[in-house]
Design a protein around this motif. Structure first.
Motif, PDB file in Angstrom:
ATOM      1  N   VAL A  98       0.828  -1.207   0.000  1.00 12.12           N
ATOM      2  CA  VAL A  98       0.000   0.000   0.000  1.00 12.12           C
ATOM      3  C   VAL A  98       0.861   1.255   0.000  1.00 12.12           C
ATOM      4  N   VAL A  99       1.807   1.310   0.920  1.00  7.88           N
ATOM      5  CA  VAL A  99       2.625   2.519   1.047  1.00  7.88           C
ATOM      6  C   VAL A  99       3.455   2.770  -0.205  1.00  7.88           C
ATOM      7  N   VAL A 101       3.036   1.670  -3.386  1.00  6.19           N
ATOM      8  CA  VAL A 101       2.231   2.034  -4.562  1.00  6.19           C
ATOM      9  C   VAL A 101       1.695   3.458  -4.423  1.00  6.19           C
ATOM     10  N   ALA A 102       1.182   3.764  -3.234  1.00  5.97           N
ATOM     11  CA  ALA A 102       0.639   5.102  -3.017  1.00  5.97           C
ATOM     12  C   ALA A 102       1.731   6.156  -3.177  1.00  5.97           C
ATOM     13  N   ALA A 105       2.476   6.580  -6.914  1.00  6.07           N
ATOM     14  CA  ALA A 105       1.375   7.218  -7.627  1.00  6.07           C
ATOM     15  C   ALA A 105       1.289   8.698  -7.297  1.00  6.07           C
ATOM     16  N   ILE A 106       1.332   9.011  -6.008  1.00  2.00           N
ATOM     17  CA  ILE A 106       1.201  10.412  -5.604  1.00  2.00           C
ATOM     18  C   ILE A 106       2.403  11.235  -6.050  1.00  2.00           C
ATOM     19  N   GLN A 157      -0.606  11.791  12.546  1.00  3.08           N
ATOM     20  CA  GLN A 157      -0.291  10.839  11.490  1.00  3.08           C
ATOM     21  C   GLN A 157       0.779   9.833  11.885  1.00  3.08           C
ATOM     22  N   GLU A 160       0.391   5.803  11.369  1.00  2.00           N
ATOM     23  CA  GLU A 160      -0.573   5.665  10.291  1.00  2.00           C
ATOM     24  C   GLU A 160       0.175   5.484   8.979  1.00  2.00           C
ATOM     25  N   LEU A 161      -0.330   4.598   8.147  1.00  2.00           N
ATOM     26  CA  LEU A 161       0.303   4.387   6.851  1.00  2.00           C
ATOM     27  C   LEU A 161       0.260   5.670   6.016  1.00  2.00           C
ATOM     28  N   SER A 162      -0.782   6.468   6.206  1.00  2.00           N
ATOM     29  CA  SER A 162      -0.875   7.702   5.435  1.00  2.00           C
ATOM     30  C   SER A 162       0.246   8.656   5.840  1.00  2.00           C
ATOM     31  N   THR A 165       3.410   7.388   4.240  1.00  2.00           N
ATOM     32  CA  THR A 165       3.379   7.695   2.808  1.00  2.00           C
ATOM     33  C   THR A 165       3.689   9.163   2.568  1.00  2.00           C
ATOM     34  N   ALA A 166       3.077  10.028   3.373  1.00  2.00           N
ATOM     35  CA  ALA A 166       3.327  11.457   3.199  1.00  2.00           C
ATOM     36  C   ALA A 166       4.820  11.745   3.342  1.00  2.00           C
ATOM     37  N   ILE A 170       7.245  13.308   0.271  1.00  2.00           N
ATOM     38  CA  ILE A 170       8.022  14.543   0.238  1.00  2.00           C
ATOM     39  C   ILE A 170       9.520  14.282   0.118  1.00  2.00           C
TER      40      ILE A 170
END
Lengths: 299, 426, 326
Positions: A98-99, A101-102, A105-106, A157, A160-162, A165-166, A170
Motif C-alpha cells: 500500500v505505502v 504504490v501510493a 502514484a502520488i 499521522q 498511520e500508513l498515510s 506515505t506522506a 516529500i
C-alpha cells in the motif's frame, strides 16, 4: 524547421517495423559482440546478487567456508521457510504494498504537474522553486527525523500508513520534479503545439503527444521512488508504533539481533524482498514498450 | 487501450483508500497498558503469564506487548520517550540505560526499590547503569554473560584433562592445542577476535583496571593506569598467542565465530549461552560435547564477567505510571524471573537466584560467572563511546599493536577521548 | 481553449498558431498573469510546506541551539548563537572529511556516469530480449536492500574465507591474499566502498540515460544520414547536445546523493581505519548524531547544504538560464 511529429520514434519500434532487413556478416559479428559484452556485464554486475541467492539456499554451516562453494552442497529451503513464518509477515507485505504504490502514484502525479509548470511555463518564482527543491535534497534524512516525528505527531499521522506515505512522498518529490522536468523539457514545445494546431485540446496534446514520449523517463522516476519507499527502514520503524503496522524492511532487519545474524534467513528474505521490484519492472516495461510500439504503428 | 490507463489509477486509488483504513480510531472500552520488549529474549509463554496475573489484579486493564527490533532501537526509544503517547513500560539495554536515565525520559523508581529489591541483591551490572545521583530509573530485568566454550573432543585429543583455571594454564593448554591441530588452516586454540571487547574487558577488570573512574563528580579515563595496562597487555598476549592472525581486525560476526568453532577451526571461543545451540545447529556432531568454563583470572579462579542485559523502565510521559510500576513489580519478581530463566535461559536479575541453574550442565557456569560481574561506566556519554566504535577500535588497535609502548600510547589516546565524552551533558 | 502565454514567443510554423494579439494589445497580454503554472505547482507546494515546512524551519532553529536529549525530554530551549557553527567550521577533522568527501564523490560520480552512459548506449543497440534481460539484472542490483548488499560485499572481500581472496590466490596473486581490504589502508577501503556505491548507482543512471536516448526523434538521425553525416559527427552534433540536459541533471543529483553517503561507509569501515574513510556524513554522525546532539547535527546539515549548493551553483545558474532561452 518543421517537425510534425505525431509518432513517438523509438529505436526498438524501428527494428520491429523492418523484420525482413537483410543481415550481412558484418551485422552478425556486431550483433554477437554486443550480446557478448552485455552478457559479460550482466555476469559481473550480478555476481553479488548471485552470492545472495546462493547463500539463501545454503544451510547455516556452509555459509562461511575456507573454500567458497559456488553452488550449495546441501541446498535447503530452511532459510525461506524461516523468512515467511516470521510473525506479522503478511501484514507487512500488505502495508508495504500500500505505502509503496501510493508513494509512487502520488509522487508521479504531483511531480508531473509541477514538472509541466516548470518546463512549459515561465512564471515568477520558478527559479526559487527549483533551487529550493535541490537544497531539500541535500539535507540528510537523519537530521530531519526528529522534527518530522513531531510534525506527524501534531497532524495525528504517527503510526498511520498515510503519515508514512506522506513522509516518503516529500522525500521523493524534489527528485521526481527535477527528473520529470528534465524529460518534459527534452520534448520541444513545438511538438505539442503542432498537435494543437491539428485540433487537439491542450489536455489531448499532453495525453497523446507528450505523455508517450516521457513514459520511459516516468518509469525510471517511478522505479526510483518505489525502491526508496521499499528500502526505507528507520522512518518506518520509528514512525510506526504497532507490531502489525510495520513494513517489510522491519521484517528484513529482524534477522539481525544482538546475538548475531541469521544469515541464511536474511539472504532468503532479501531474495523474496527484491523479487516484487523486478516483477513490477517487467510488467511496466512490457506495457511501456507495447504502448510505444502501438503508438509508432499508428503513425 | 482505455483499460491500460485505468488500471494504474485504480491501483493508486486502492492504495490511497488503504491508507485511510488505518486512521479510523477504534473504540476502546478499557485502559490499555503498552509494554515494549526486545526481540529474541522473553518469550510469549513468560509474558503472557505475567499479563494474565496482572489483568486479574487490575480488571479493565489489558496489556499490549509490542516486540521491538534491535536495529535503530536507540532512535525509536528517543522519539518514543519524547512523544506525547509513549509506551508505558519499556525494556532498555543496560548499556543504553544511562543515557535515558540521566536526561529525564524515565520515571524515578527509587521509592519502589524497597518493594522491588528488598534484599538489595540486584545484579550490579544491571543496577549501576540505571543509577544516576543515587536515584534509580530502571529496574534490572535480565542478564547474559559470556564464558569460554570449548570442544571437549579436541581437549581430549590434545591430552588436556581439566579446564584451565588460570591464565597461565590457559596458555599452556592453548599451546598443546596449537601443536595438535596446527595442520588446520587458520586454526585458533582460542578464537578471540580483536574487536571483541566483551571478552577483553574481563582481563582489564581482573587486574583491577577500569575503563573510567568517577572521581569528584567527574569521569576520568583510567585505561593508562598501571592496573589497566596490565590487563590490556594480558589481552594482547592472549589474543596474539592463542588466536589466528586474521582474527585481530574482526569481530565475532564476520566470520561468525560460532561457525568457526563448529567447523573445527577453533578449540575455544568466548560465547553466550545461546551460542551453544547455534553451534550444535551448525554441527550436529558437537551436540553434548561442548564444555564451558569461566574465563580464568591470572590469579586463579574466575575473572569478572561483562554483564550484558536489560533493565525495564517507566516512561516519564506515560499516563499510566502506577499501572506500569505494578507490571514491573510482577516481571521482576522472583516468581517470574525464575520462570523466565526456565523458559528462555536468561539469567535472572538478582544474586539470590544464581543457584537456580545448579542442575543444568550448560547454564550452571553462566549463572555462577554472573555472580562476579562488572559493568561499563554509568555515564550518559557511554552511549557515544559505544556508538562511535571506541571500544572495538581500542582492542583491535591493541591486538595489532607492535609493542608495549604502542599499547600505552593507544591507552592514553582513548583516555583523552573518554575524559571528553563521558562528561558530556546529553 | 488555447492559452496565450507571456514571455518570449516561440517560433511556430506559419500554417497555424495560437491567435496573436495585435501589437498594441501585446503589452497588455504580457501583463496578464497566467494562473495555470501556479495551479500546477500548487499540490507540490502544499505537500512540501505542510509536511516539510516545520521540520526545515526547526532544523535551522536547532542549528542555533544546544539541543540534546535533556532538552528533548524536558522541552526546554537553550539558545547558543553560532557556537555550533563555530565548532564545526573550526574543526580540523571536519575539513579533512570535507576534502575526503570531495575526492570520494568525484570518483563515485565520475565512474557512475561513464558506466551509465556505456550501458545506456549498449541498451539502445541490443535486441529486445537481451535488453530486457540486462535491464532486469540491473533492477535486481538496484533493488537489493542496503543491509544485504553491505553484508554480501563484506563476505566477498572478507580477509579470511572471502571469495575475492580465494580468487586472487587461485590466479596466483598470493601477495594480495589475506589482505584486510577494509582495515589495512583508507585507499583500499575507499576503493571497495566506491565500487559498491557505483555498482548500485549505475542501474538508475543507465536506465535514465537510456530513456533520454530513446526520446531523441528518429527523424533527426534520418536527416543527418541523408545529409551524409558519419557516426561520430551525428553523435557529436545530435545525440550529445540533446542528451546534455539529462546528463547534467543526473550528474548534479549523483553529486548530491554521493556527498551524503553514510550507511554503507559506516557499516563497512566505521569511518576507519583511524578515520581514514570519514566522510562528511560519517563525521556528522560521530560528532553529533551518535550523542544525540541535534543542535550540532542540524548545524552540520546546514553547512552540508551550503557546500552542496556551492558545488551546484554553476549548474543551477546554467540550467535555469538555458531554460529561459526557450
Amino acid at each position: 524547421m518543421t517537425t510534425a511529429v505525431a509518432v513517438p520514434p523509438i529505436r526498438g519500434a524501428r527494428k520491429a517495423r523492418s523484420p525482413g532487413r537483410r543481415r550481412g556478416s558484418k551485422h552478425v559479428v556486431a550483433s554477437f559482440a554486443k550480446n557478448a559484452v552485455a552478457l559479460v556485464a550482466l555476469v559481473v554486475m550480478l555476481f553479488p546478487v548471485y552470492w545472495m541467492v546462493l547463500t539463501a539456499f545454503k544451510p547455516r554451516s556452509e555459509i562461511i567456508t575456507s573454500t567458497p562453494d559456488f553452488s550449495p552442497l546441501h541446498s535447503t529451503l530452511a532459510g525461506f521457510s524461516d523468512a515467511i513464518h516470521k510473525p506479522y509477515f503478511w501484514d507487512y507485505v500488505g502495508n508495504t504494498a500500500v505505502v509503496s504504490v501510493a508513494t509512487v502514484a502520488i509522487s508521479l502525479a504531483i511531480g508531473l504537474l509541477a514538472a509541466l509548470a516548470l518546463s512549459r511555463f515561465a512564471f515568477r518564482g520558478r527559479k526559487f522553486f527549483l533551487v529550493v527543491l535541490l537544497a531539500i535534497q541535500a539535507v540528510p534524512q537523519t537530521a530531519l527525523l526528529i522534527p518530522l516525528f513531531f510534525t506527524l505527531q501534531r497532524l495525528h499521522q504517527l503510526n498511520e500508513l498515510s503519515g508514512l506515505t506522506a513522509t516518503y512522498v516529500i522525500f521523493d518529490l524534489p527528485f521526481a520534479i527535477w527528473m520529470l522536468r528534465g524529460f518534459v523539457h527534452a520534448v520541444p514545445k513545438e511538438v505539442e503545439e503542432a498537435a494543437m494546431v491539428d485540433g487537439c485540446t491542450r489536455l489531448g496534446a499532453f495525453r497523446r503527444v507528450l505523455l508517450p514520449l516521457i513514459v520511459p523517463g516516468m518509469v525510471a522516476t517511478a522505479i526510483f521512488a518505489f525502491i526508496q519507499a521499499w528500502n526505507q527502514y528507520v522512518y518506518a520503524y520509528v514512525f510506526m508504533q504497532q507490531n502489525d503496522r510495520y513494513t517489510l524492511t522491519v521484517w528484513l532487519y529482524s534477522f539481525s539481533t544482538n546475538r548475531g545474524t541469521d544469515y541464511s534467513g536474511l539472504m532468503a528474505a532479501s531474495v523474496l524482498y527484491t523479487l516484487p521490484v523486478v516483477v513490477l519492472f517487467l510488467l511496466v516495461q512490457r506495457k511501456v514498450v507495447s504502448g510505444l510500439a502501438s503508438g509508432a504503428v499508428k503513425g | 487501450m482505455k483499460l491500460r490507463r485505468i488500471a494504474p489509477l485504480c491501483a493508486a486509488a486502492a492504495g490511497v483508500a488503504g491508507l485511510f483504513a488505518g486512521t479510523i480510531p477504534a473504540a476502546s472500552a478499557s485502559t490499555s497498558l503498552t509494554v515494549w520488549l526486545m526481540t529474541g529474549e522473553i518469550t510469549p509463554s513468560v509474558y503472557n503469564a505475567v499479563n494474565s496475573v496482572f489483568e486479574h489484579e487490575h480488571p479493565g486493564v489489558s496489556v499490549n506487548v509490542e516486540i521491538q527490533q534491535w536495529s535503530g532501537i536507540g532512535t525509536k526509544i528517543t522519539t518514543a520517550l519524547a512523544s506525547s503517547s509513549p509506551p508505558d513500560v519499556l525494556e532498555i539495554g543496560n548499556t543504553d540505560v544511562p543515557e535515558f536515565a540521566a536526561t529525564g525520559g524515565l520515571v524515578n523508581l527509587t521509592p519502589l526499590t524497597s518493594k522491588l529489591d528488598p534484599k538489595h541483591n540486584w545484579l550490579s551490572g544491571l543496577a549501576v547503569p540505571a543509577t544516576i545521583d543515587h536515584k534509580i530509573y530502571a529496574a534490572p530485568l535480565l542478564a547474559g554473560d559470556r564464558v569460554v566454550l570449548y570442544n571437549e573432543q579436541m581437549f581430549k585429543t590434545a591430552g588436556i584433562k581439566t579446564a584451565p583455571a588460570s591464565i597461565a594454564q590457559l596458555e599452556t593448554d592453548g599451546k598443546m592445542l596449537e601443536q595438535k591441530f596446527s595442520g588446520r588452516k587458520g586454526f585458533s586454540a582460542l578464537y578471540l577476535p580483536g574487536q571483541y571487547w566483551y571478552a577483553a574487558l574481563p582481563m582489564l577488570w581482573d587486574h583491577g583496571g577500569n575503563i573510567a573512574k568517577h572521581v569528584g563528580g567527574k569521569w576520568v579515563g583510567d585505561l593508562s593506569s598501571t592496573a589497566s595496562l596490565a590487563g590490556l597487555d594480558e589481552f594482547k598476549q592472549v589474543q596474539n598467542s592463542l588466536s589466528s592472525v586474521a582474527s585481530r581486525t574482526v569481530n565475532t560476526n564476520l566470520p561468525d565465530q560460532d561457525a568457526v568453532f563448529a567447523s573445527g577451526k577453533a578449540a575455544m571461543i568466548v560465547g553466550g549461552s545461546w551460542e551453544v545451540a547455534a553451534i550444535e545447529a551448525d554441527n550436529k556432531g558437537l551436540t553434548g560435547h561442548i564444555g564451558e568454563f569461566a574465563f580464568p583470572s591470572y590469579k586463579g579462579g574466575p575473572a569478572p564477567v561483562f554483564l550484558g542485559g536489560s533493565d525495564i523502565a517507566v516512561a516519564k510521559n506515560s499516563p499510566n505510571a502506577t499501572l506500569a510500576e505494578d507490571w514491573i513489580k510482577l516481571m521482576t519478581s522472583n516468581t517470574f524471573q525464575a520462570r523466565m530463566y526456565k523458559a528462555d535461559n536468561l539469567i535472572p536479575n538478582n544474586t539470590s537466584l544464581i543457584g537456580i541453574g545448579r542442575n543444568s550442565p550448560v547454564m550452571k557456569t553462566f549463572l555462577q560467572a554472573a555472580d562476579h560481574s562488572e559493568g561499563t561506566p554509568a555515564s550518559p556519554g557511554w552511549a557515544i563511546i559505544e556508538g562511535d566504535n571506541t571500544m572495538t577500535n581500542l582492542f583491535q588497535d591493541i591486538a595489532t599493536a607492535g609493542s608495549d609502548n604502542a599499547v600505552k600510547a593507544i591507552a592514553n589516546r582513548v583516555d583523552n577521548h573518554l575524559d571528553q565524552v563521558l562528561n558530556e551533558q546529553l | 481553449m488555447i492559452v496565450t502565454q507571456p514571455g518570449p514567443l516561440t517560433a511556430v510554423p506559419a500554417g497555424g498558431s495560437p491567435p496573436k494579439r495585435k501589437t498594441g494589445r501585446l503589452a497588455a497580454a504580457r501583463r496578464r498573469v497566467d494562473w495555470m503554472p501556479y495551479w500546477l505547482i500548487l499540490p507540490a507546494t502544499v505537500s512540501l510546506v505542510v509536511v516539510l515546512g516545520y521540520p526545515i524551519v526547526r532544523l535551522v532553529e536547532l542549528s542555533f541551539q544546544s539541543y540534546g536529549l535533556t532538552q528533548l525530554f524536558d522541552h526546554t530551549t537553550v539558545w547558543d548563537g553560532v557556537t555550533n557553527y563555530r565548532v564545526i567550521l573550526s574543526s580540523g577533522s571536519f575539513w579533512s572529511s570535507v576534502l575526503r568527501t570531495f575526492v570520494f564523490t568525484a570518483s563515485c560520480v565520475g565512474l557512475t556516469m561513464v558506466l551509465g552512459m556505456a550501458f545506456a548506449h549498449l541498451f539502445i543497440r541490443l535486441g529486445k530480449r537481451m535488453r530486457t534481460l540486462l535491464s532486469s539484472g540491473m533492477i535486481l542490483v538496484w533493488a537489493m536492500p542496503p543491509i544485504t548488499a553491505v553484508l554480501v560485499w563484506q563476505w566477498l572481500f572478507a580477509n579470511q574465507f572471502g571469495v575475492v581472496d580465494w580468487m586472487l590466490t587461485k590466479v596466483g596473486l598470493t601477495s594480495f591474499a589475506n589482505t584486510d581490504w577494509f582495515a589495512q589502508s583508507p585507499f583500499s577501503a575507499f576503493a571497495i566502498i566506491t565500487l559498491m556505491i557505483v555498482w548500485q548507482a549505475v542501474p538508475f543512471v543507465a536506465l535514465s540515460l537510456y530513456a533520454g536516448l530513446v526520446q531523441i526523434p528518429g527523424e533527426l538521425y534520418e536527416a543527418a544520414r541523408v545529409d551524409g553525416a558519419g557516426g561520430w559527427r551525428t553523435y557529436r552534433t545530435i545525440t550529445l547536445p540533446l542528451l546534455k540536459p539529462i546528463v547534467l541533471l543526473l550528474l548534479i543529483l549523483s553529486v548530491i546523493w554521493d556527498f551524503n553517503v553514510f550507511t554503507q561507509i559506516w557499516a563497512l569501515t566505521g569511518g576507519g581505519p583511524n578515520g581514514g574513510t570519514q566522510t562528511v556524513g560519517v563525521w556528522s554522525y560521530v560528532e553529533a548524531f551518535v550523542g544525540q546532539s541535534y543542535g550540532l547535527g542540524a548545524a552540520a546539515s546546514v553547512v552540508t547544504v551550503f557546500i552542496v549548493a556551492a558545488i551546484s551553483f554553476y549548474y543551477v545558474k546554467h540550467l535555469v538560464s538555458t531554460s529561459e532561452v526557450r
